[in-house]
Design a protein around this motif. Structure first.
Motif, PDB file in Angstrom:
ATOM      1  N   ARG A 253     -12.747  41.537  25.377  1.00 46.35           N
ATOM      2  CA  ARG A 253     -12.640  42.674  26.393  1.00 46.35           C
ATOM      3  C   ARG A 253     -13.812  43.652  25.905  1.00 46.35           C
ATOM      4  O   ARG A 253     -14.340  44.309  26.906  1.00 46.35           O
TER       5      ARG A 253
ATOM      6  N   TYR B 166     -11.950  40.610  33.699  1.00 43.34           N
ATOM      7  CA  TYR B 166     -10.605  41.220  33.197  1.00 43.34           C
ATOM      8  C   TYR B 166     -10.103  42.312  34.122  1.00 43.34           C
ATOM      9  O   TYR B 166     -10.785  42.447  35.212  1.00 43.34           O
ATOM     10  N   TYR B 167      -8.771  42.382  33.929  1.00 44.68           N
ATOM     11  CA  TYR B 167      -8.111  43.435  34.938  1.00 44.68           C
ATOM     12  C   TYR B 167      -7.629  44.604  33.932  1.00 44.68           C
ATOM     13  O   TYR B 167      -7.432  44.507  32.871  1.00 44.68           O
TER      14      TYR B 167
ATOM     15  N   TYR C 152      -5.146  38.762  31.789  1.00 47.48           N
ATOM     16  CA  TYR C 152      -6.315  38.438  30.797  1.00 47.48           C
ATOM     17  C   TYR C 152      -6.803  37.117  30.740  1.00 47.48           C
ATOM     18  O   TYR C 152      -5.896  36.071  30.982  1.00 47.48           O
TER      19      TYR C 152
ATOM     20  N   ASN D 200     -15.468  37.388  30.331  1.00 45.98           N
ATOM     21  CA  ASN D 200     -15.534  38.015  31.484  1.00 45.98           C
ATOM     22  C   ASN D 200     -15.983  37.072  32.752  1.00 45.98           C
ATOM     23  O   ASN D 200     -16.001  37.340  33.842  1.00 45.98           O
TER      24      ASN D 200
ATOM     25  N   GLU E  72     -13.126  46.398  35.338  1.00 48.55           N
ATOM     26  CA  GLU E  72     -11.716  45.890  34.908  1.00 48.55           C
ATOM     27  C   GLU E  72     -10.911  46.112  36.258  1.00 48.55           C
ATOM     28  O   GLU E  72      -9.732  46.942  35.954  1.00 48.55           O
TER      29      GLU E  72
END
Lengths: 61, 296
Positions: free
Chosen positions: A29, B88-89, B110, B116, B218
């Motif tokens: 991430r 992504y969130y 996820y 991504n 995200e």
């Protein structure tokens, strides 16, 4: 207090178990970028795993 | 279990959550739900930013580890828009305005491929510069019974955070409150020394990640129908009771610890607490990407 620095971890290395029992975590991430104390065991372990110091990604945007 | 009406201001006023601004009575229910857009692409950083947020919550009853430094609770009714978005969130953050590697936690979908570019997702807890995706606290590279996101399904979810010491926090996320048995939850025992300590400045952010410009958007990618945030950790039993009825505070613990919540939204700017705390979120959405939709 030790200086905090940003490191670029090798892609895919999501954890490193350090000799003192602590753990370094990294995440896709955040593009495998982490922030550690320069003089810490974690920093030494990350560098040994192939990490390199980088500029603050928040400044780079 | 006795029910406490959201309009029973006299009762709620006694609660630890307290009033930020003197508060009016509860508003009952809103007519709509909030619809948050999807990511434009998994790597995009140029699209508009659209969130609802409460800045400096640590100064208004909700530090990162709760009012008593013992934890907090979030319960919500949501739907992830089908199909999953790419990447992504970010559906609930207690975080800072930039990514520092610490001082944040939250729960979201996820990407299963840890990229991504991912288009299928597991439910996760995010904290400690990492992502945890199962009941054993494993990371995405070594999952054991991760909980798959079924986009298009309406879910009531429970997130309970407890803190027993500076080096010991437990974060538990039940992505479907209808089944809280093992392995149908995500749990992280956060033992990183001093993680989130020192009462950092915190914002509660729903809808995207505030550091998107440095990494990627995200977005929420879904519908938020209702939410309750408590500034103490509820027991799972109490949380289940609260999750079963967003039209009231159903437990004494919940009534004492309610910090902010919404039972539906009449407009995108209808962000004052439905449960009478007087607190209001702010919409940060200059391009008006948030909208309302039919309730779930």
């Amino acid at each position: 207090m030790s200086e905090k620095v940003w490191l670029q971890m090798p892609a895919g290395v999501e954890r490193i178990d350090c000799p003192d029992g602590t753990v370094v975590y990294a995440s896709a991430r955040f593009h495998w970028k982490i922030r550690l104390d320069r003089d810490s065991v974690k920093h030494q372990a990350a560098m040994a795993a192939g990490a390199v110091e980088i500029e603050d990604p928040n400044e780079a945007s | 279990m006795a029910g406490y009406s959201v309009s029973d201001e006299a009762f709620i006023r006694r609660g630890r959550g307290g009033f930020a601004g003197g508060g009016g009575g509860g508003v009952g229910s809103g007519s709509s739900a909030l619809l948050f857009p999807k990511n434009v692409s998994g790597s995009d950083t140029g699209a508009p930013y659209g969130v609802i947020e409460f800045q400096n919550s640590q100064s208004s009853g909700l530090p990162i580890w709760g009012a008593s430094n013992a934890g907090m609770t979030m319960i919500r009714k949501i739907k992830v828009t089908s199909p999953d978005q790419t990447g992504y969130y970010a559906q609930f953050w207690m975080a800072q305005g930039s990514f520092t590697g610490g001082n944040y936690h939250g729960c979201h979908p996820y990407p299963q491929n840890q990229s991504n570019s991912g288009t299928t997702h597991w439910w996760e807890i995010a904290c400690e510069s990492a992502d945890f995706i199962d009941f054993q606290g494993n990371q995405p590279g070594s999952p054991n019974n991760p909980q798959v996101v079924n986009a298009g399904s309406t879910l009531t979810q429970i997130y309970i955070v407890t803190r027993s010491g500076a080096n010991s926090k437990t974060l538990t996320f039940y992505p479907d409150a209808s089944d809280t048995s093992s392995p149908h939850f995500i749990q992280r025992n956060a033992t990183t020394a001093g993680y989130g300590e020192g009462n950092p400045s915190i914002r509660v952010v729903i809808g995207d990640s505030p550091w998107f410009a440095s990494f990627q958007h995200e977005r929420f990618g879904g519908t938020k129908d209702a939410i309750k945030i408590f500034n103490e950790p509820l027991t799972l039993s109490d949380a289940l009771s609260e999750a079963a009825n967003f039209g009231a505070l159903t437990t004494s613990a919940g009534a004492a610890a309610i910090w902010w919540g919404k039972n539906g939204f009449n407009t995108v700017d209808d962000l004052t607490c439905s449960y009478g705390t007087g607190r209001s979120f702010t919409r940060t959405d200059s391009s008006n990407v948030l909208s309302t939709t039919t309730r779930l």
